[in-house]
Design a protein around this motif. Structure first.
Motif, PDB file in Angstrom:
ATOM      1  N   CYS A 130     -16.838  21.860 -15.817  1.00 47.26           N
ATOM      2  CA  CYS A 130     -16.663  23.237 -15.351  1.00 47.26           C
ATOM      3  C   CYS A 130     -17.279  23.312 -13.962  1.00 47.26           C
ATOM      4  O   CYS A 130     -18.495  23.150 -13.816  1.00 47.26           O
ATOM      5  N   LEU A 131     -16.447  23.523 -12.949  1.00 41.33           N
ATOM      6  CA  LEU A 131     -16.974  23.565 -11.581  1.00 41.33           C
ATOM      7  C   LEU A 131     -17.585  24.933 -11.286  1.00 41.33           C
ATOM      8  O   LEU A 131     -18.170  25.147 -10.237  1.00 41.33           O
ATOM      9  N   SER A 132     -17.479  25.849 -12.252  1.00 38.36           N
ATOM     10  CA  SER A 132     -18.033  27.174 -12.042  1.00 38.36           C
ATOM     11  C   SER A 132     -19.505  27.223 -12.467  1.00 38.36           C
ATOM     12  O   SER A 132     -20.363  27.654 -11.701  1.00 38.36           O
ATOM     13  N   CYS A 133     -19.824  26.729 -13.686  1.00 39.72           N
ATOM     14  CA  CYS A 133     -21.228  26.804 -14.148  1.00 39.72           C
ATOM     15  C   CYS A 133     -21.876  25.436 -14.327  1.00 39.72           C
ATOM     16  O   CYS A 133     -23.054  25.359 -14.667  1.00 39.72           O
ATOM     17  N   GLY A 134     -21.125  24.349 -14.125  1.00 36.57           N
ATOM     18  CA  GLY A 134     -21.724  23.002 -14.208  1.00 36.57           C
ATOM     19  C   GLY A 134     -21.734  22.402 -15.606  1.00 36.57           C
ATOM     20  O   GLY A 134     -22.228  21.295 -15.794  1.00 36.57           O
ATOM     21  N   ALA A 135     -21.206  23.100 -16.603  1.00 34.09           N
ATOM     22  CA  ALA A 135     -21.181  22.536 -17.963  1.00 34.09           C
ATOM     23  C   ALA A 135     -20.259  21.322 -18.008  1.00 34.09           C
ATOM     24  O   ALA A 135     -19.300  21.224 -17.229  1.00 34.09           O
TER      25      ALA A 135
END
Ligand code: AP5
Length: 213
Positions: A130-135
């Motif tokens: 997930c490039l949004s939150c790093g998960a």
């Protein structure tokens, strides 16, 4: 507590570092995540880092050291941190040792997550980020509840640009040449600990906890 995660690309450093950070209430600092956030925001640092990352090469030490030394100034680092992807070269390790020594501090543990090269390429092709939150997820070993959707922030999951098989092979060769020597470096500092990263990820975490507690 100041912890360094060592290991090949895809060994599971990020997966374990996130859990360690949660358990000990310390920040998880990933230079890869910081570079990816800069690429997403199209900053000057991001533009420079992308040139190297897309080829599976390391970002130059000067750029990396500047950003990490800056990150250490944040108040959340007061009680330590878990470093994921830094240091990655002997000059980076020496700069970190010196910066800490200047404040009378040192690294407590360098944890090497061991996974043979054969398993890495297979793992990377199944990783979804997930490039949004790093998960981070894996389509087989750690799947999101809904296919290609982040459990945490509902953003779309992607295969990282540098997770294509040919780039992974380049990253592995760069790892053996430039990062593996850090194992001996931290062995000499008496802080190296090894865990078997081929086990189930919960078992890997149990082994790490046994070292840290
Ligand atoms: P970075 O983002 O640090 O990548 P990396 O070190 O190559 O590590 P990865 O994030 O690919 O893997 P990981 O070990 O964290 O594994 P993960 O937990 O995701 O760096 C990317 C690039 O940025 C570098 O190539 C370089 O260009 C640049 N860069 C970054 N830092 C730099 C520095 N200090 N200096 C210079 N350049 C720098 O797990 C992988 C997959 O396996 C996931 O899908 C996960 O779900 C799964 N998995 C994890 N554990 C297990 C398990 N036990 N069993 C089965 N599957 C598992």
């Amino acid at each position: 507590m100041k912890i360094i995660m060592l290991g090949a690309p895809g060994a599971g450093k990020g997966t374990q570092a996130k859990q360690i950070a949660k358990k000990f209430s310390i920040p998880h600092i990933s230079t890869g995540d910081i570079f990816r956030a800069n690429i997403k925001e199209n900053t000057e640092l991001g533009k420079k880092a992308k040139e190297y990352m897309d080829q599976g090469m390391l970002v130059p030490d000067s750029l990396t050291l500047e950003l990490i030394m800056d990150r250490f100034k944040n108040a959340d680092c007061a009680n330590g941190y878990v470093l994921d992807g830094f240091p990655r070269t002997i000059p980076q390790a020496e700069a970190l040792t010196k910066a800490l020594a200047d404040n009378g501090e040192k690294i407590d543990f360098a944890i090497n997550v061991e996974v043979p090269d054969e398993s890495i390429v297979n793992r990377m092709s199944g990783r979804r980020a997930c490039l949004s939150c790093g998960a981070t997820y894996h389509i087989k070993y750690n799947a999101p509840a809904k296919e290609n959707v982040c459990d945490t922030c509902s953003a779309e999951l992607v295969l990282r640009d540098d997770d294509k098989p040919e780039t992974v092979l380049k990253r592995l060769s760069v790892y053996h040449e430039q990062t593996q020597p850090l194992i001996d470096y931290y062995k000499n500092e008496n802080v190296l600990r090894e865990v078997d990263g081929t086990q189930d990820m919960n078992k890997v975490f149990d082994d790490i906890l046994a070292i840290l507690q």
